[in-house]
Write a protein that holds these residues in place. Structure first.
Motif, PDB file in Angstrom:
ATOM      1  N   VAL A  58      10.897  -7.638  -6.013  1.00 36.19           N
ATOM      2  CA  VAL A  58      11.015  -9.049  -5.700  1.00 36.19           C
ATOM      3  C   VAL A  58      10.691  -9.195  -4.221  1.00 36.19           C
ATOM      4  CG1 VAL A  58      12.554 -11.036  -5.653  1.00 36.19           C
ATOM      5  CG2 VAL A  58      12.827  -9.305  -7.428  1.00 36.19           C
ATOM      6  N   PHE A  59       9.857 -10.172  -3.873  1.00 35.11           N
ATOM      7  CA  PHE A  59       9.441 -10.376  -2.498  1.00 35.11           C
ATOM      8  C   PHE A  59      10.130 -11.582  -1.893  1.00 35.11           C
ATOM      9  CE2 PHE A  59       5.982  -8.028  -4.408  1.00 35.11           C
ATOM     10  CZ  PHE A  59       5.709  -7.077  -3.445  1.00 35.11           C
ATOM     11  N   ASP A  60      10.452 -11.459  -0.611  1.00 38.57           N
ATOM     12  CA  ASP A  60      10.971 -12.596   0.144  1.00 38.57           C
ATOM     13  C   ASP A  60       9.840 -13.578   0.396  1.00 38.57           C
ATOM     14  OD1 ASP A  60      13.535 -11.560   0.366  1.00 38.57           O
ATOM     15  OD2 ASP A  60      13.097 -10.538   2.248  1.00 38.57           O
ATOM     16  N   ASP A  61      10.200 -14.800   0.649  1.00 37.20           N
ATOM     17  CA  ASP A  61       9.224 -15.821   0.981  1.00 37.20           C
ATOM     18  C   ASP A  61       8.897 -15.706   2.473  1.00 37.20           C
ATOM     19  OD1 ASP A  61       7.551 -17.991   0.918  1.00 37.20           O
ATOM     20  OD2 ASP A  61       9.161 -19.461   0.957  1.00 37.20           O
ATOM     21  N   THR A  62       7.821 -14.966   2.787  1.00 36.97           N
ATOM     22  CA  THR A  62       7.419 -14.756   4.181  1.00 36.97           C
ATOM     23  C   THR A  62       5.942 -15.069   4.331  1.00 36.97           C
ATOM     24  OG1 THR A  62       6.754 -12.457   3.902  1.00 36.97           O
ATOM     25  CG2 THR A  62       9.079 -12.866   4.381  1.00 36.97           C
ATOM     26  N   SER A  63       5.459 -14.977   5.543  1.00 36.64           N
ATOM     27  CA  SER A  63       4.043 -15.238   5.789  1.00 36.64           C
ATOM     28  C   SER A  63       3.168 -14.026   5.471  1.00 36.64           C
ATOM     29  CB  SER A  63       3.832 -15.650   7.246  1.00 36.64           C
ATOM     30  OG  SER A  63       4.242 -14.611   8.105  1.00 36.64           O
ATOM     31  N   ALA A  64       3.782 -12.866   5.236  1.00 36.04           N
ATOM     32  CA  ALA A  64       3.005 -11.674   4.906  1.00 36.04           C
ATOM     33  C   ALA A  64       2.345 -11.849   3.542  1.00 36.04           C
ATOM     34  CB  ALA A  64       3.902 -10.444   4.889  1.00 36.04           C
ATOM     35  N   ARG A  65       1.118 -11.387   3.445  1.00 34.76           N
ATOM     36  CA  ARG A  65       0.388 -11.493   2.180  1.00 34.76           C
ATOM     37  C   ARG A  65       0.868 -10.432   1.199  1.00 34.76           C
ATOM     38  NH1 ARG A  65      -5.451 -10.901   4.196  1.00 34.76           N
ATOM     39  NH2 ARG A  65      -5.456  -9.751   2.263  1.00 34.76           N
ATOM     40  N   PHE A  66       0.869 -10.792  -0.070  1.00 33.77           N
ATOM     41  CA  PHE A  66       1.292  -9.879  -1.130  1.00 33.77           C
ATOM     42  C   PHE A  66       0.486  -8.597  -1.083  1.00 33.77           C
ATOM     43  CE2 PHE A  66       0.401  -8.254  -5.413  1.00 33.77           C
ATOM     44  CZ  PHE A  66       1.674  -7.850  -5.771  1.00 33.77           C
ATOM     45  N   GLN A  67      -0.803  -8.721  -0.926  1.00 31.77           N
ATOM     46  CA  GLN A  67      -1.677  -7.543  -0.931  1.00 31.77           C
ATOM     47  C   GLN A  67      -1.297  -6.579   0.198  1.00 31.77           C
ATOM     48  OE1 GLN A  67      -5.809  -8.524  -0.824  1.00 31.77           O
ATOM     49  NE2 GLN A  67      -6.477  -6.426  -1.088  1.00 31.77           N
ATOM     50  N   GLU A  68      -0.984  -7.107   1.367  1.00 28.54           N
ATOM     51  CA  GLU A  68      -0.581  -6.261   2.497  1.00 28.54           C
ATOM     52  C   GLU A  68       0.721  -5.529   2.187  1.00 28.54           C
ATOM     53  OE1 GLU A  68      -0.205  -9.168   5.542  1.00 28.54           O
ATOM     54  OE2 GLU A  68      -2.344  -9.207   5.999  1.00 28.54           O
ATOM     55  N   ARG A  69       1.686  -6.266   1.692  1.00 29.47           N
ATOM     56  CA  ARG A  69       2.981  -5.664   1.362  1.00 29.47           C
ATOM     57  C   ARG A  69       2.850  -4.611   0.267  1.00 29.47           C
ATOM     58  NH1 ARG A  69       7.826  -7.925   3.590  1.00 29.47           N
ATOM     59  NH2 ARG A  69       7.039  -9.119   5.325  1.00 29.47           N
ATOM     60  N   LEU A  70       2.100  -4.935  -0.769  1.00 33.33           N
ATOM     61  CA  LEU A  70       1.924  -4.011  -1.882  1.00 33.33           C
ATOM     62  C   LEU A  70       1.208  -2.749  -1.433  1.00 33.33           C
ATOM     63  CD1 LEU A  70       2.225  -3.406  -4.890  1.00 33.33           C
ATOM     64  CD2 LEU A  70       0.091  -4.652  -5.274  1.00 33.33           C
ATOM     65  N   THR A  71       0.143  -2.894  -0.666  1.00 30.60           N
ATOM     66  CA  THR A  71      -0.612  -1.741  -0.185  1.00 30.60           C
ATOM     67  C   THR A  71       0.258  -0.862   0.709  1.00 30.60           C
ATOM     68  OG1 THR A  71      -2.676  -2.977  -0.307  1.00 30.60           O
ATOM     69  CG2 THR A  71      -2.684  -1.015   1.071  1.00 30.60           C
ATOM     70  N   ASP A  72       0.997  -1.466   1.613  1.00 32.99           N
ATOM     71  CA  ASP A  72       1.888  -0.702   2.486  1.00 32.99           C
ATOM     72  C   ASP A  72       2.936   0.053   1.673  1.00 32.99           C
ATOM     73  OD1 ASP A  72       0.527  -1.648   4.687  1.00 32.99           O
ATOM     74  OD2 ASP A  72       2.047  -3.135   5.231  1.00 32.99           O
ATOM     75  N   ALA A  73       3.530  -0.625   0.709  1.00 25.76           N
ATOM     76  CA  ALA A  73       4.573  -0.003  -0.115  1.00 25.76           C
ATOM     77  C   ALA A  73       4.009   1.163  -0.913  1.00 25.76           C
ATOM     78  CB  ALA A  73       5.192  -1.033  -1.044  1.00 25.76           C
ATOM     79  N   ILE A  74       2.850   0.994  -1.515  1.00 27.63           N
ATOM     80  CA  ILE A  74       2.235   2.054  -2.319  1.00 27.63           C
ATOM     81  C   ILE A  74       1.945   3.267  -1.448  1.00 27.63           C
ATOM     82  CG2 ILE A  74       0.180   2.738  -3.626  1.00 27.63           C
ATOM     83  CD1 ILE A  74       0.003  -0.267  -4.476  1.00 27.63           C
ATOM     84  N   CYS A  75       1.303   3.046  -0.318  1.00 25.29           N
ATOM     85  CA  CYS A  75       0.951   4.168   0.566  1.00 25.29           C
ATOM     86  C   CYS A  75       2.190   4.867   1.107  1.00 25.29           C
ATOM     87  CB  CYS A  75       0.032   3.691   1.689  1.00 25.29           C
ATOM     88  SG  CYS A  75      -1.629   3.315   1.099  1.00 25.29           S
ATOM     89  N   ASN A  76       3.221   4.119   1.444  1.00 23.37           N
ATOM     90  CA  ASN A  76       4.469   4.734   1.925  1.00 23.37           C
ATOM     91  C   ASN A  76       5.141   5.573   0.856  1.00 23.37           C
ATOM     92  OD1 ASN A  76       4.311   3.747   4.538  1.00 23.37           O
ATOM     93  ND2 ASN A  76       5.414   1.872   4.046  1.00 23.37           N
ATOM     94  N   ILE A  77       5.215   5.049  -0.347  1.00 21.84           N
ATOM     95  CA  ILE A  77       5.844   5.784  -1.445  1.00 21.84           C
ATOM     96  C   ILE A  77       5.056   7.041  -1.760  1.00 21.84           C
ATOM     97  CG2 ILE A  77       6.342   5.725  -3.921  1.00 21.84           C
ATOM     98  CD1 ILE A  77       7.047   2.725  -3.502  1.00 21.84           C
ATOM     99  N   LEU A  78       3.758   6.920  -1.861  1.00 17.12           N
ATOM    100  CA  LEU A  78       2.927   8.073  -2.211  1.00 17.12           C
ATOM    101  C   LEU A  78       2.865   9.090  -1.076  1.00 17.12           C
ATOM    102  CD1 LEU A  78       0.087   6.263  -4.143  1.00 17.12           C
ATOM    103  CD2 LEU A  78       2.038   7.510  -5.071  1.00 17.12           C
ATOM    104  N   ALA A  79       2.930   8.662   0.165  1.00 18.26           N
ATOM    105  CA  ALA A  79       2.944   9.589   1.296  1.00 18.26           C
ATOM    106  C   ALA A  79       4.233  10.409   1.305  1.00 18.26           C
ATOM    107  CB  ALA A  79       2.791   8.826   2.607  1.00 18.26           C
ATOM    108  N   ASN A  80       5.334   9.800   0.891  1.00 14.16           N
ATOM    109  CA  ASN A  80       6.615  10.495   0.853  1.00 14.16           C
ATOM    110  C   ASN A  80       6.786  11.348  -0.402  1.00 14.16           C
ATOM    111  OD1 ASN A  80       7.527   9.453   3.300  1.00 14.16           O
ATOM    112  ND2 ASN A  80       8.171   7.552   2.323  1.00 14.16           N
ATOM    113  N   LYS A  81       5.881  11.191  -1.344  1.00 11.19           N
ATOM    114  CA  LYS A  81       5.948  11.923  -2.620  1.00 11.19           C
ATOM    115  C   LYS A  81       5.649  13.399  -2.429  1.00 11.19           C
ATOM    116  CE  LYS A  81       3.267  11.873  -6.788  1.00 11.19           C
ATOM    117  NZ  LYS A  81       2.388  11.106  -7.643  1.00 11.19           N
ATOM    118  N   SER A  82       4.762  13.732  -1.488  1.00 10.39           N
ATOM    119  CA  SER A  82       4.354  15.132  -1.316  1.00 10.39           C
ATOM    120  C   SER A  82       5.281  15.925  -0.431  1.00 10.39           C
ATOM    121  CB  SER A  82       2.963  15.208  -0.755  1.00 10.39           C
ATOM    122  OG  SER A  82       2.786  14.342   0.340  1.00 10.39           O
TER     123      SER A  82
END
Length: 82
Positions: A58-82
């Motif tokens: 669930v996303f907060d109502d902010t000025s950040a774009r969904f695509q930016e948040r999603l991309t950051d979250a995916i890369c952070n999760i996958l970077a911590n996976k290894s």
């Protein structure tokens, strides 16, 4: 049909969800390709599982774009996976 925000995770069949830790996205590809690749693999970016546990996004109502948040979250999760 309930929206994801209203969905109670206790009512979710975790067997039907994609396991995020099994999803690989090449963070060196361009942002559009990463997004398309992730969406294709995860099937529902708002509802998936991590280590067998259902996760609801669930996303907060902010000025950040969904695509930016999603991309950051995916890369952070996958970077911590290894």
């Amino acid at each position: 049909m309930k929206t994801v925000g209203m969905l109670d995770l206790r009512d979710v069949d975790t067997n039907a969800l994609v396991e995020l830790t099994d999803v690989f996205v090449d963070c060196n590809s361009d942002i559009m390709q990463r997004t398309v690749d992730f969406m294709r693999k995860i099937k529902n970016p708002y509802l998936f599982k991590v280590n067998g546990k259902a996760v609801k996004v669930v996303f907060d109502d902010t000025s950040a774009r969904f695509q930016e948040r999603l991309t950051d979250a995916i890369c952070n999760i996958l970077a911590n996976k290894s």
